[in-house]
Design an enzyme around this catalytic site. Structure first.
Site, PDB file in Angstrom:
ATOM      1  N   HIS A 160      10.227   9.868   6.016  1.00 36.75           N
ATOM      2  CA  HIS A 160       9.671  10.313   4.721  1.00 36.75           C
ATOM      3  C   HIS A 160      10.655  11.224   3.984  1.00 36.75           C
ATOM      4  O   HIS A 160      10.246  12.080   3.206  1.00 36.75           O
ATOM      5  CB  HIS A 160       8.342  11.051   4.899  1.00 36.75           C
ATOM      6  CG  HIS A 160       7.361  10.321   5.765  1.00 36.75           C
ATOM      7  ND1 HIS A 160       6.405   9.463   5.241  1.00 36.75           N
ATOM      8  CD2 HIS A 160       7.209  10.282   7.107  1.00 36.75           C
ATOM      9  CE1 HIS A 160       5.690   8.957   6.241  1.00 36.75           C
ATOM     10  NE2 HIS A 160       6.167   9.421   7.386  1.00 36.75           N
ATOM     11  N   SER A 281      33.316  13.241 -15.302  1.00 40.36           N
ATOM     12  CA  SER A 281      32.473  13.169 -16.492  1.00 40.36           C
ATOM     13  C   SER A 281      33.331  13.507 -17.702  1.00 40.36           C
ATOM     14  O   SER A 281      34.223  14.344 -17.623  1.00 40.36           O
ATOM     15  CB  SER A 281      31.330  14.176 -16.356  1.00 40.36           C
ATOM     16  OG  SER A 281      30.830  14.514 -17.624  1.00 40.36           O
ATOM     17  N   LYS A 287      32.318  17.687 -12.680  1.00 42.78           N
ATOM     18  CA  LYS A 287      31.641  16.572 -12.024  1.00 42.78           C
ATOM     19  C   LYS A 287      32.573  15.646 -11.243  1.00 42.78           C
ATOM     20  O   LYS A 287      33.688  15.376 -11.633  1.00 42.78           O
ATOM     21  CB  LYS A 287      30.904  15.706 -13.071  1.00 42.78           C
ATOM     22  CG  LYS A 287      29.674  16.335 -13.659  1.00 42.78           C
ATOM     23  CD  LYS A 287      28.584  16.633 -12.648  1.00 42.78           C
ATOM     24  CE  LYS A 287      27.929  15.399 -12.082  1.00 42.78           C
ATOM     25  NZ  LYS A 287      27.145  14.669 -13.076  1.00 42.78           N
ATOM     26  N   GLU A 294      27.133   3.887  -6.265  1.00 46.33           N
ATOM     27  CA  GLU A 294      26.144   3.684  -7.329  1.00 46.33           C
ATOM     28  C   GLU A 294      26.205   2.255  -7.867  1.00 46.33           C
ATOM     29  O   GLU A 294      25.181   1.626  -8.130  1.00 46.33           O
ATOM     30  CB  GLU A 294      26.368   4.676  -8.474  1.00 46.33           C
ATOM     31  CG  GLU A 294      25.856   6.063  -8.170  1.00 46.33           C
ATOM     32  CD  GLU A 294      26.170   7.054  -9.285  1.00 46.33           C
ATOM     33  OE1 GLU A 294      25.300   7.839  -9.624  1.00 46.33           O
ATOM     34  OE2 GLU A 294      27.298   7.027  -9.829  1.00 46.33           O
TER      35      GLU A 294
END
Ligand code: ARG
Length: 465
Positions: A160, A281, A287, A294
């Site tokens: 979980h 970024s 970043k 991804e």
């Protein structure tokens, strides 16, 4: 090529094809991917026609020589394709006739584009399947290497997405290994159904020429020949099954990708990915984004999409061949390319993952991850599991209120919950103690993992990597 190119099927037509229709019905823009396979298919067909005396031996050799010349030019990128000639099959046949003259017109004896395209696509998918299983084994090797390095690395096992029990990080890697192992198994099993020759089914009904299908199958490396000509020209199960296997595979890759993305956030900080696999970024200078996993996760959608595309393509098709089937190619090619790229990405990425062992171990102490060990300890001292579960639940409640770890609770306090708890409990509550105790087959103890890695290596033994 000139506008006057003669279409091989032109005979019964009185009007030339509408320009839009020509564009709309042509597949050459994408089925040129099959060029090499189409040539191989034609070479085998021509050889068989000649050896069966359906064409003269001399005609056979002229055709074969012509086809080999075309093959060379295709490989060099020297051939341009014509939209007017619709697809790869008619383009190659036309080019052959242009090069060797009248005799080239004999190649299409006893075959149809319907059995040709089904054969080409199977040959293409057989190569892709072999490449994919090869890549999968590479990936397994990379996982094994990581697992070997991290056998004793303590990692929080989650259920979980809550810390559940300490595990070895290698155990997690070996879980990924098993997923891939099933994928390899699926592709290998699929290959048996794929490797059946449709050529010789002709348009749908077979042919009156005394062709030798077994010979063609053996030249092209097929294990057997299709048993029903109608089924052979219309069946696209093999394309669907390819996309289905690919969907399961990319689902696995997407699950890993998700974990890699989470683990590389500052919140988890379990791993870091190399700069060379991340991007920045344009606005936030700090970043470092995990673009590669991804994208793998993102590409899952197009692979599932292709599976549904093909299932829908086939769902209402009456026998036998319908032009609908031309729509099978782009989803198949896209799936093949996507899967190969995603596998390449992970093969390159996995060895570059840097593991933050301290953070992993610290995280494994959270969430009272050794509470089950405490419950098992009491069971081994003679208490029924349900009762010990209840007692340990109360101890956990106490730890939450006192804001401490289980291992920080004093012995007297433990004994106020159960007289059976002794000094040896602290060893049981340690992460290493917990890990070492999980010796059931398939469990996370490092001694098990060492065996699992050895066994996994044997499975990969015959692979040249
Ligand atoms: N380009 C076609 C395809 O991809 C080849 C088969 C065409 N057959 C036909 N009867 N029109 O399916």
């Amino acid at each position: 090529m000139s506008k006057q190119t003669k279409k091989p099927w032109q005979g019964r037509f009185t009007e030339s094809t509408n320009e839009f229709v020509e564009e709309f019905t042509a597949s050459i823009k994408f089925d040129q991917t099959l060029a090499i396979y189409d040539i191989r298919c034609s070479l085998a067909h021509a050889e068989m026609l000649a050896s069966e005396g359906i064409i003269l031996k001399k005609e056979g050799s002229t055709i074969i020589k012509g086809l080999k010349g075309i093959e060379k030019d295709i490989k060099k990128g020297n051939l341009s394709w014509s939209l007017e000639l619709e697809d790869i099959h008619m383009n190659i046949e036309n080019e052959l006739i242009r090069r060797i003259g009248e005799v080239g017109k004999k190649l299409h004896t006893g075959r149809s584009r319907n059995d040709q395209v089904a054969t080409d696509l199977r040959l293409y998918l057989r190569d892709i399947t072999d490449q994919i299983t090869h890549y999968l084994k590479h990936l397994q090797k990379a996982l094994l290497e990581l697992a070997e390095k991290e056998t004793f690395t303590i990692f929080p096992g989650f259920t979980h997405l809550q810390v559940a029990q300490p595990i070895s990080f290698a155990h997690h890697m070996m879980a990924w290994f098993e997923m891939i192992d099933r994928d390899i198994d699926r592709f290998n099993d699929y290959r048996k159904r794929l490797n059946v020759l449709p050529l010789g089914s002709a348009a749908l009904a077979g042919t009156s020429y005394k062709i030798n299908r077994a010979q063609v199958a053996s030249i092209l490396g097929f294990d057997s020949v299709s048993k029903n000509s109608m089924d052979a020209v219309s069946d696209r199960d093999f394309a669907i099954e390819f996309c289905s296997n690919s969907s399961l595979l990319i689902m696995h890759l997407s699950r890993w990708a998700e974990e890699l993305i989470l683990w590389s956030t500052p919140q988890y900080d379990f791993i870091s990915l190399p700069d060379s696999f991340c991007t920045g970024s344009s606005i936030m200078p700090q970043k470092k984004n995990p673009d590669v996993p991804e994208l793998v996760r993102g590409k899952t959608g197009r692979v599932y999409g292709s599976l549904f595309n093909l299932l829908t393509l086939m769902k209402a098709q009456p026998l036998a061949y319908n032009k609908d089937n031309q729509e099978d190619k782009e989803p198949v090619f896209d799936t093949a390319n996507t899967i190969k790229d995603c596998l390449k990405a992970f093969i390159l990425l996995v060895p570059e993952i840097s593991v933050n062992r301290e953070k992993m171990a610290t995280a494994a102490t959270q969430g009272f991850s050794t509470a089950t060990d405490l419950a098992d300890y009491l069971v081994k001292k003679g208490i029924a599991f349900r009762d010990s579960h209840e007692t340990v639940g109360k101890i956990v409640q106490h730890a939450i209120q006192s804001n401490c770890l289980l291992s920080e609770i004093k012995l007297e306090v433990f004994q106020s919950f159960s007289k059976l708890i002794d000094n040896d409990i602290y060893e049981i509550l340690s992460l290493e103690g917990s890990l070492n105790s999980r010796t059931s087959y398939g469990g996370t103890s490092p001694s098990n993992i060492e065996i699992a890695i050895k066994e996994a290596k044997q499975r990969l033994f015959n692979v040249s990597l």
